[in-house]
Design a protein around this motif. Structure first.
Motif, short mmCIF file in Angstrom:
data_model
loop_
_atom_site.label_atom_id
_atom_site.label_comp_id
_atom_site.label_asym_id
_atom_site.label_seq_id
_atom_site.Cartn_x
_atom_site.Cartn_y
_atom_site.Cartn_z
N UNK A 123 0.82 -1.21 0.00
CA UNK A 123 0.00 0.00 0.00
C UNK A 123 0.85 1.26 0.00
N UNK A 124 2.03 1.20 0.58
CA UNK A 124 2.90 2.38 0.61
C UNK A 124 3.30 2.77 -0.80
N UNK A 125 3.64 1.79 -1.63
CA UNK A 125 4.00 2.10 -3.01
C UNK A 125 2.81 2.69 -3.75
N UNK A 126 1.64 2.07 -3.58
CA UNK A 126 0.44 2.57 -4.27
C UNK A 126 0.14 4.00 -3.86
N UNK A 127 0.19 4.28 -2.57
CA UNK A 127 -0.12 5.65 -2.12
C UNK A 127 0.90 6.66 -2.65
N UNK A 128 2.14 6.24 -2.79
CA UNK A 128 3.16 7.13 -3.34
C UNK A 128 2.86 7.43 -4.81
N UNK A 129 2.46 6.41 -5.56
CA UNK A 129 2.09 6.60 -6.96
C UNK A 129 0.89 7.55 -7.07
N UNK A 130 -0.11 7.34 -6.22
CA UNK A 130 -1.29 8.20 -6.23
C UNK A 130 -0.90 9.64 -5.94
N UNK A 131 -0.05 9.84 -4.95
CA UNK A 131 0.35 11.21 -4.58
C UNK A 131 1.12 11.88 -5.70
N UNK A 132 2.06 11.17 -6.31
CA UNK A 132 2.84 11.75 -7.40
C UNK A 132 1.95 12.05 -8.61
N UNK A 133 1.06 11.12 -8.91
CA UNK A 133 0.16 11.32 -10.05
C UNK A 133 -0.75 12.52 -9.81
N UNK A 134 -1.30 12.62 -8.60
CA UNK A 134 -2.21 13.72 -8.28
C UNK A 134 -1.49 15.07 -8.36
N UNK A 135 -0.24 15.12 -7.94
CA UNK A 135 0.50 16.38 -8.00
C UNK A 135 0.70 16.82 -9.45
N UNK A 136 1.07 15.88 -10.32
CA UNK A 136 1.25 16.21 -11.74
C UNK A 136 -0.10 16.58 -12.35
N UNK A 137 -1.13 15.84 -12.01
CA UNK A 137 -2.48 16.11 -12.52
C UNK A 137 -2.94 17.51 -12.16
N UNK A 138 -2.81 17.88 -10.90
CA UNK A 138 -3.31 19.18 -10.46
C UNK A 138 -2.50 20.31 -11.10
N UNK A 139 -1.21 20.11 -11.26
CA UNK A 139 -0.38 21.12 -11.92
C UNK A 139 -0.81 21.30 -13.37
N UNK A 140 -1.04 20.20 -14.06
CA UNK A 140 -1.46 20.26 -15.45
C UNK A 140 -2.85 20.89 -15.56
N UNK A 141 -3.77 20.48 -14.68
CA UNK A 141 -5.13 21.04 -14.72
C UNK A 141 -5.11 22.54 -14.49
N UNK A 142 -4.30 22.99 -13.54
CA UNK A 142 -4.20 24.43 -13.29
C UNK A 142 -3.64 25.16 -14.51
N UNK A 143 -2.67 24.52 -15.18
CA UNK A 143 -2.12 25.12 -16.39
C UNK A 143 -3.16 25.24 -17.49
N UNK A 144 -4.01 24.22 -17.62
CA UNK A 144 -5.09 24.28 -18.61
C UNK A 144 -6.08 25.38 -18.27
N UNK A 145 -6.43 25.48 -16.99
CA UNK A 145 -7.38 26.54 -16.58
C UNK A 145 -6.80 27.92 -16.84
N UNK A 146 -5.49 28.07 -16.67
CA UNK A 146 -4.86 29.36 -16.93
C UNK A 146 -4.96 29.75 -18.40
N UNK A 147 -5.14 28.75 -19.27
CA UNK A 147 -5.33 29.03 -20.69
C UNK A 147 -6.78 29.30 -21.04
N UNK A 148 -7.66 29.27 -20.03
CA UNK A 148 -9.07 29.52 -20.25
C UNK A 148 -9.88 28.27 -20.53
N UNK A 149 -9.27 27.09 -20.36
CA UNK A 149 -9.98 25.83 -20.59
C UNK A 149 -10.74 25.43 -19.34
N UNK A 150 -11.83 24.70 -19.55
CA UNK A 150 -12.65 24.23 -18.44
C UNK A 150 -12.22 22.81 -18.07
#
Length: 355
Positions: free
Chosen positions: A261-288
């Protein structure tokens, strides 16, 4: 001429992702950006000498691992070649001609294909703001409804409803309607939604909870999924499962990955961080971009034409997202979260398209 039976001949093939040409990076399949647990890979290699044997049809170690992690009765756990096999067999067991399988606007499209295989009617309840609406599901139930199928978190939307809404849904459904909760992406949302509350619904005898090791655990290639089933439901579904459905290495890797579970949670955390950064970048371009609780994001453009332009520009750069026209979302692309450098490349392409 040899012909298929009419209802199969009338079916469209299940729409798979376009994987593009050689050298293309796929952001289309919702695969993990990171490898599985090293311990899982090691145990998979260690059992390769058992390949002359059939796999254990009872999945004893995988069931035990699921039970240990989630505090469940292993006898109520069924395992499938991915959750797709479990979805297929569940619908085959409990729906047929004249019956209805009720999904939602944007729930996992494979359920519709599984319903077509048994000549059941697949209907969709309206979603609101790309999010499951319990009220609309309850309004759509008819005497012909046999199964209600809900994805939480949603695919392809990535949106989430709280457990209290799923509990309200179950309470509002007739006793003879089976509720299937597809939680393929649940590991990305378990911190917000206590999984035990939904597993407890299966103890009522009228609800099934489905999960997979393809996403957060990085084992899409192993084809291993599982579900928590009431005994009477499990008994019927078990009749339809391939008795040797998960290979020996896949069972071993899945059980070990579940315990890591420790490995899985680490993958989830890393993925979520990249996801949120990318999503914020898309929103900054005016995308929904809806707030997402999975390993992908849904990107809504100003128009279908703009979405097609973005898709074309991404393909030039050998980046391939998933078009959402099959869901009626022609103005959307779905982007699987890959490594940070890939997502930065994708964001740069979108920026160029939008000027």
């Amino acid at each position: 001429m040899i012909r298929a039976v009419p209802h199969v001949a009338a079916m469209a093939p299940y729409a798979l992702a376009d994987l593009g040409r050689a050298g293309t990076v796929s952001l289309a399949q919702n695969e993990s950006a990171f490898p599985p647990s090293p311990a899982a890979l090691a145990v998979g290699r260690a059992v390769l000498d058992q390949m002359p044997l059939y796999p254990d049809p009872e999945w004893p170690d995988l069931r035990a691992a699921v039970a240990e992690v989630h505090g469940l009765d292993p006898a109520k756990v069924l395992c499938g070649a991915g959750s797709m096999e479990l979805i297929t067999c569940l619908i085959r067991a409990f729906a047929g001609p004249g019956d209805r399988v009720l999904g939602t606007d944007y729930s996992y499209a494979f359920a519709a294909s599984a319903a077509a295989q048994v000549q059941a009617e697949y209907v969709k309840a309206q979603e609101r703001d790309l999010t499951v609406s319990v009220d609309d599901i309850l309004d759509a139930v008819t005497p012909e409804t046999r199964i209600v199928f809900v994805c939480n978190p949603g695919n392809p939307t990535g949106t989430l409803i709280p457990n209290c809404e799923l509990l309200r849904l179950r309470a509002g459904l007739p006793a003879d309607v089976l509720l299937a909760v597809d939680q393929a992406y649940a590991e990305f949302a378990d911190a917000e939604n206590n999984p035990g509350e939904i597993f407890a619904l299966a103890e009522r005898g009228d609800t099934v909870v489905l999960r997979t090791l393809s996403k957060a655990f990085g084992l899409a290639g192993a084809r291993a999924g599982w579900g928590f089933f009431p005994p009477d439901i499990a008994g019927e579904v078990r009749k339809l499962l391939n008795p040797n459905n998960i290979s020996i290495p896949s069972q071993a890797m899945a059980a070990t990955a579940m315990r890591d579970q420790a490995h899985m949670r680490n993958v989830v955390a890393k993925t979520a961080a990249i996801r949120d950064r990318f999503a914020d970048g898309c929103r900054a371009l005016g995308l929904d971009v809806p707030r997402c609780h999975t390993n992908f994001v849904l990107i809504r453009f100003a128009s279908a034409e703009q979405a097609r332009a973005a898709d074309a520009a991404l393909r030039v750069e050998k980046l391939l997202m998933r078009g959402m026209g099959g869901y009626g979302l022609q103005d959307c692309l779905r982007a699987t979260i890959c490594t940070r450098d890939v997502m930065d490349r994708a964001l740069a392409v979108l920026k160029g398209v939008l000027g």
